[in-house]
Design a protein around this motif. Structure first.
Motif, PDB file in Angstrom:
ATOM      1  N   ALA A  56      40.259  53.353  23.209  1.00  0.00           N
ATOM      2  CA  ALA A  56      38.872  52.738  22.419  1.00  0.00           C
ATOM      3  C   ALA A  56      37.940  54.140  22.041  1.00  0.00           C
ATOM      4  O   ALA A  56      38.251  54.884  22.733  1.00  0.00           O
ATOM      5  N   HIS A  57      37.155  52.894  21.023  1.00  0.00           N
ATOM      6  CA  HIS A  57      35.868  53.719  21.074  1.00  0.00           C
ATOM      7  C   HIS A  57      34.973  53.408  21.541  1.00  0.00           C
ATOM      8  O   HIS A  57      34.032  52.016  21.351  1.00  0.00           O
ATOM      9  N   VAL A  58      33.428  53.841  21.079  1.00  0.00           N
ATOM     10  CA  VAL A  58      31.802  53.269  21.572  1.00  0.00           C
ATOM     11  C   VAL A  58      30.887  54.536  21.178  1.00  0.00           C
ATOM     12  O   VAL A  58      31.379  54.792  20.388  1.00  0.00           O
ATOM     13  N   ALA A  59      30.104  53.405  20.629  1.00  0.00           N
ATOM     14  CA  ALA A  59      28.775  54.090  20.467  1.00  0.00           C
ATOM     15  C   ALA A  59      28.164  55.359  21.182  1.00  0.00           C
ATOM     16  O   ALA A  59      28.559  55.176  22.099  1.00  0.00           O
ATOM     17  N   PRO A  63      25.169  54.398  27.007  1.00  0.00           N
ATOM     18  CA  PRO A  63      25.789  55.891  27.738  1.00  0.00           C
ATOM     19  C   PRO A  63      27.004  55.709  28.372  1.00  0.00           C
ATOM     20  O   PRO A  63      27.459  56.568  29.419  1.00  0.00           O
ATOM     21  N   VAL A  64      27.767  55.469  28.623  1.00  0.00           N
ATOM     22  CA  VAL A  64      28.750  54.762  29.585  1.00  0.00           C
ATOM     23  C   VAL A  64      29.933  55.832  29.313  1.00  0.00           C
ATOM     24  O   VAL A  64      30.501  55.840  30.115  1.00  0.00           O
ATOM     25  N   TRP A  65      29.711  56.797  27.670  1.00  0.00           N
ATOM     26  CA  TRP A  65      30.561  58.031  27.872  1.00  0.00           C
ATOM     27  C   TRP A  65      30.425  59.006  28.835  1.00  0.00           C
ATOM     28  O   TRP A  65      30.911  59.981  29.491  1.00  0.00           O
ATOM     29  N   GLN A  66      28.993  59.096  29.040  1.00  0.00           N
ATOM     30  CA  GLN A  66      28.997  60.036  29.612  1.00  0.00           C
ATOM     31  C   GLN A  66      29.000  59.815  30.947  1.00  0.00           C
ATOM     32  O   GLN A  66      28.230  60.453  32.223  1.00  0.00           O
ATOM     33  N   ILE A 116      36.929  60.747  28.874  1.00  0.00           N
ATOM     34  CA  ILE A 116      36.270  61.182  27.507  1.00  0.00           C
ATOM     35  C   ILE A 116      36.961  61.672  26.678  1.00  0.00           C
ATOM     36  O   ILE A 116      37.225  62.990  26.875  1.00  0.00           O
ATOM     37  N   ARG A 117      36.847  61.463  25.328  1.00  0.00           N
ATOM     38  CA  ARG A 117      37.661  61.811  24.318  1.00  0.00           C
ATOM     39  C   ARG A 117      36.252  61.889  23.352  1.00  0.00           C
ATOM     40  O   ARG A 117      36.601  61.297  22.450  1.00  0.00           O
ATOM     41  N   ASP A 118      35.461  63.214  22.826  1.00  0.00           N
ATOM     42  CA  ASP A 118      34.986  63.519  22.464  1.00  0.00           C
ATOM     43  C   ASP A 118      35.639  64.707  20.744  1.00  0.00           C
ATOM     44  O   ASP A 118      34.813  65.690  21.143  1.00  0.00           O
ATOM     45  N   LEU A 158      32.561  58.239  11.780  1.00  0.00           N
ATOM     46  CA  LEU A 158      33.524  58.914  13.573  1.00  0.00           C
ATOM     47  C   LEU A 158      31.990  59.693  13.970  1.00  0.00           C
ATOM     48  O   LEU A 158      32.594  60.177  15.511  1.00  0.00           O
ATOM     49  N   ALA A 159      31.148  60.741  13.575  1.00  0.00           N
ATOM     50  CA  ALA A 159      30.162  61.426  14.248  1.00  0.00           C
ATOM     51  C   ALA A 159      29.462  60.485  15.342  1.00  0.00           C
ATOM     52  O   ALA A 159      28.571  61.326  16.027  1.00  0.00           O
ATOM     53  N   GLU A 160      29.461  59.346  15.333  1.00  0.00           N
ATOM     54  CA  GLU A 160      28.572  58.543  15.602  1.00  0.00           C
ATOM     55  C   GLU A 160      29.299  57.639  16.858  1.00  0.00           C
ATOM     56  O   GLU A 160      28.880  56.906  17.902  1.00  0.00           O
ATOM     57  N   ILE A 161      30.585  58.010  17.313  1.00  0.00           N
ATOM     58  CA  ILE A 161      31.279  57.639  18.155  1.00  0.00           C
ATOM     59  C   ILE A 161      32.380  58.292  19.303  1.00  0.00           C
ATOM     60  O   ILE A 161      31.911  59.507  18.347  1.00  0.00           O
ATOM     61  N   VAL A 162      33.032  57.945  20.131  1.00  0.00           N
ATOM     62  CA  VAL A 162      33.316  58.661  21.357  1.00  0.00           C
ATOM     63  C   VAL A 162      34.289  57.495  21.618  1.00  0.00           C
ATOM     64  O   VAL A 162      34.760  56.638  22.046  1.00  0.00           O
ATOM     65  N   GLY A 163      35.035  58.779  22.007  1.00  0.00           N
ATOM     66  CA  GLY A 163      36.675  57.869  22.587  1.00  0.00           C
ATOM     67  C   GLY A 163      36.800  57.987  23.832  1.00  0.00           C
ATOM     68  O   GLY A 163      36.186  58.831  24.298  1.00  0.00           O
ATOM     69  N   ILE A 164      37.402  56.651  24.140  1.00  0.00           N
ATOM     70  CA  ILE A 164      38.026  56.390  25.867  1.00  0.00           C
ATOM     71  C   ILE A 164      39.596  56.604  25.678  1.00  0.00           C
ATOM     72  O   ILE A 164      39.407  56.461  24.995  1.00  0.00           O
ATOM     73  N   GLU A 165      40.040  57.233  26.606  1.00  0.00           N
ATOM     74  CA  GLU A 165      40.988  57.392  27.300  1.00  0.00           C
ATOM     75  C   GLU A 165      41.491  56.790  28.537  1.00  0.00           C
ATOM     76  O   GLU A 165      40.962  57.761  29.702  1.00  0.00           O
ATOM     77  N   ILE A 166      42.478  55.437  28.616  1.00  0.00           N
ATOM     78  CA  ILE A 166      42.316  54.875  30.504  1.00  0.00           C
ATOM     79  C   ILE A 166      44.016  55.199  30.655  1.00  0.00           C
ATOM     80  O   ILE A 166      44.602  54.587  29.843  1.00  0.00           O
TER      81      ILE A 166
END
Length: 208
Positions: A56-59, A63-66, A116-118, A158-166
């Motif tokens: 998934a990806h988040v804005a 703060p979820v990715w931090q 977290i996949r940034d 793309l610079a405005e989002i961060v990836g999530i891998e579970i």
């Protein structure tokens, strides 16, 4: 999750179907401020080995990715069709008057470890897959693709989002679909659900 044996969903193909067809999940994690839930669409990569991965990806402003540390245990909840069931739909109610209202539904709880996949390459690939998957469901003669947009615009987004891998460690499913009712009462429920446009739940009952 409370899981009586007769409602436990053990069919792998059905668990995968729910995750794939109802991809808007709730990510639950225990961060520095306690329990929190965030909601976004997931890609289910069943070919990733083991029980698969959720992507998934988040804005970036989210703060979820931090708040998450790589390797943290998380839970993602997927909900399929759900519907109220009236006693009036059951033939036995009119004979014995021994039925009460209930709720039929399907849910899948996916447990896993988050990473977290940034990085732009991961995100570009993820967004391309998400776009292809969901545009294909629209039935358009010419589905939208990332290449339709200006490259500089895409790079900026793309610079405005961060990836999530579970990495999935456990999948627990529940199909509460009146399995504890007799055949004619189940048939009455299916008929009433279809009349109300609750086809997801009706179809699931027929396939259980």
């Amino acid at each position: 999750m409370y899981l009586p044996a007769h409602f436990e969903e053990n069919r792998v193909e059905e668990l995968h179907r729910i995750i794939t067809e109802f991809p808007f999940g709730a990510l639950v994690m225990n961060g520095p401020n306690g329990l929190d839930a965030n909601h976004f669409p997931f890609m289910f990569d069943v070919q990733a080995g083991g029980q698969g991965k959720l992507l998934a990806h988040v804005a970036r402003n989210n703060p979820v990715w931090q708040d998450a540390c790589d390797g943290d245990d998380v839970l993602v909840i997927f909900r399929a069709g759900q519907a109220y069931v009236s006693p009036n739909w059951l033939p036995s109610k009119h004979e014995e008057h021994r039925q009460v209202p209930t709720w039929n539904y399907q849910v899948v709880n996916v447990h896993g470890k988050i990473t977290i996949r940034d990085d732009a390459r991961f995100l570009r690939g993820l967004l391309a897959r998400l776009t292809r998957t969901h545009e294909a469901r629209m039935g358009e003669a010419k589905p939208w693709k990332m290449g339709d947009a200006d490259p500089a615009f895409i790079d900026g987004r793309l610079a405005e989002i961060v990836g999530i891998e579970i990495d999935i460690t456990k999948i627990v499913g529940k199909s509460k679909l009146s399995q504890n009712k007799d055949a004619r009462d189940r048939a009455g429920i299916v008929q009433a659900l279809r009349a109300r446009g609750e086809d997801d739940t009706a179809n699931a009952m027929l396939n259980t």
